[in-house]
Motif scaffolding. Structure first.
Motif, PDB file in Angstrom:
ATOM      1  N   PRO A 131       3.747  -7.182  -1.917  1.00  0.00           N
ATOM      2  CA  PRO A 131       2.203  -6.646  -0.786  1.00  0.00           C
ATOM      3  C   PRO A 131       1.819  -5.610  -1.705  1.00  0.00           C
ATOM      4  CG  PRO A 131       5.037  -5.819  -1.020  1.00  0.00           C
ATOM      5  CD  PRO A 131       4.360  -6.947  -1.553  1.00  0.00           C
ATOM      6  N   SER A 132       0.561  -5.046  -1.446  1.00  0.00           N
ATOM      7  CA  SER A 132      -0.372  -4.267  -1.954  1.00  0.00           C
ATOM      8  C   SER A 132       0.058  -2.714  -2.882  1.00  0.00           C
ATOM      9  CB  SER A 132      -2.073  -4.584  -2.195  1.00  0.00           C
ATOM     10  OG  SER A 132      -1.972  -4.242  -0.395  1.00  0.00           O
ATOM     11  N   LEU A 133      -0.851  -2.101  -3.413  1.00  0.00           N
ATOM     12  CA  LEU A 133      -0.198  -0.623  -3.768  1.00  0.00           C
ATOM     13  C   LEU A 133      -0.104  -0.288  -1.985  1.00  0.00           C
ATOM     14  CD1 LEU A 133       0.252   1.519  -6.061  1.00  0.00           C
ATOM     15  CD2 LEU A 133      -1.865   1.675  -5.914  1.00  0.00           C
ATOM     16  N   LEU A 134      -1.683  -0.447  -1.633  1.00  0.00           N
ATOM     17  CA  LEU A 134      -2.189   0.598  -0.203  1.00  0.00           C
ATOM     18  C   LEU A 134      -0.603  -0.066   0.843  1.00  0.00           C
ATOM     19  CD1 LEU A 134      -3.927   2.214   1.316  1.00  0.00           C
ATOM     20  CD2 LEU A 134      -5.105  -0.088   1.913  1.00  0.00           C
ATOM     21  N   ALA A 176       5.500   3.581   2.706  1.00  0.00           N
ATOM     22  CA  ALA A 176       6.414   4.638   2.331  1.00  0.00           C
ATOM     23  C   ALA A 176       6.042   6.010   2.744  1.00  0.00           C
ATOM     24  CB  ALA A 176       5.176   4.778   0.358  1.00  0.00           C
ATOM     25  N   PHE A 177       4.971   6.093   3.620  1.00  0.00           N
ATOM     26  CA  PHE A 177       4.191   7.062   4.965  1.00  0.00           C
ATOM     27  C   PHE A 177       4.838   7.315   5.937  1.00  0.00           C
ATOM     28  CE2 PHE A 177       1.533   8.334   8.447  1.00  0.00           C
ATOM     29  CZ  PHE A 177       0.484   9.310   7.702  1.00  0.00           C
ATOM     30  N   CYS A 233       2.228   7.357  -8.593  1.00  0.00           N
ATOM     31  CA  CYS A 233       3.608   6.901  -9.650  1.00  0.00           C
ATOM     32  C   CYS A 233       3.980   5.606  -9.754  1.00  0.00           C
ATOM     33  CB  CYS A 233       4.946   7.643  -9.095  1.00  0.00           C
ATOM     34  SG  CYS A 233       4.075   9.422  -9.537  1.00  0.00           S
ATOM     35  N   ALA A 234       3.665   4.639  -8.593  1.00  0.00           N
ATOM     36  CA  ALA A 234       4.482   3.306  -8.391  1.00  0.00           C
ATOM     37  C   ALA A 234       3.500   2.944  -9.443  1.00  0.00           C
ATOM     38  CB  ALA A 234       3.552   2.818  -7.388  1.00  0.00           C
TER      39      ALA A 234
END
Length: 117
Positions: free
Chosen positions: A44-47, A53-54, A102-103
């Protein structure tokens, strides 16, 4: 670990069980998302993970608020949850920003650690 350490300093109560339950649900949802996403793509992409996470900020707040449903019924739950929405929003925005920043750093650190061994 965060839940246990914060409860050691701030006090434990019936909410501790709901916090642990929330973490279990979030871990399961994360595993489902990652497994589903790996079928489509490699990772999965960072976005995508930042948005996830949101959303988990709201999931955590909702599950922890369920304690009030057990204690005082639907009326108390709705009042408690409604007053906590702003906090859950701050929590969700914080999750998004921290994950986004941070990821990548932590992934590099963990990848280096894995390569050493």
């Amino acid at each position: 670990v965060t839940t246990v350490v914060s409860n050691v300093f701030l006090g434990m109560g019936t909410w501790t069980f709901f916090q642990i339950f929330a973490w279990i649900i979030i871990c399961l949802l994360t595993e489902i998302l990652v497994d589903f996403y790996k079928k489509i793509k490699k990772d999965p992409s960072l976005l995508v993970m930042s948005i996830f996470a949101f959303l988990m900020g709201y999931v955590f707040g909702f599950i922890v608020s369920l304690e009030q449903l057990m204690i005082g019924g639907p009326g108390l739950f709705l009042a408690y949850y409604a007053t906590g929405i702003l906090f859950d929003t701050f929590h969700a925005v914080g999750n998004f920003c921290f994950y986004l920043v941070c990821a990548p750093i932590l992934m590099k650190i963990f990848m280096k650690e894995i390569k050493v061994f």
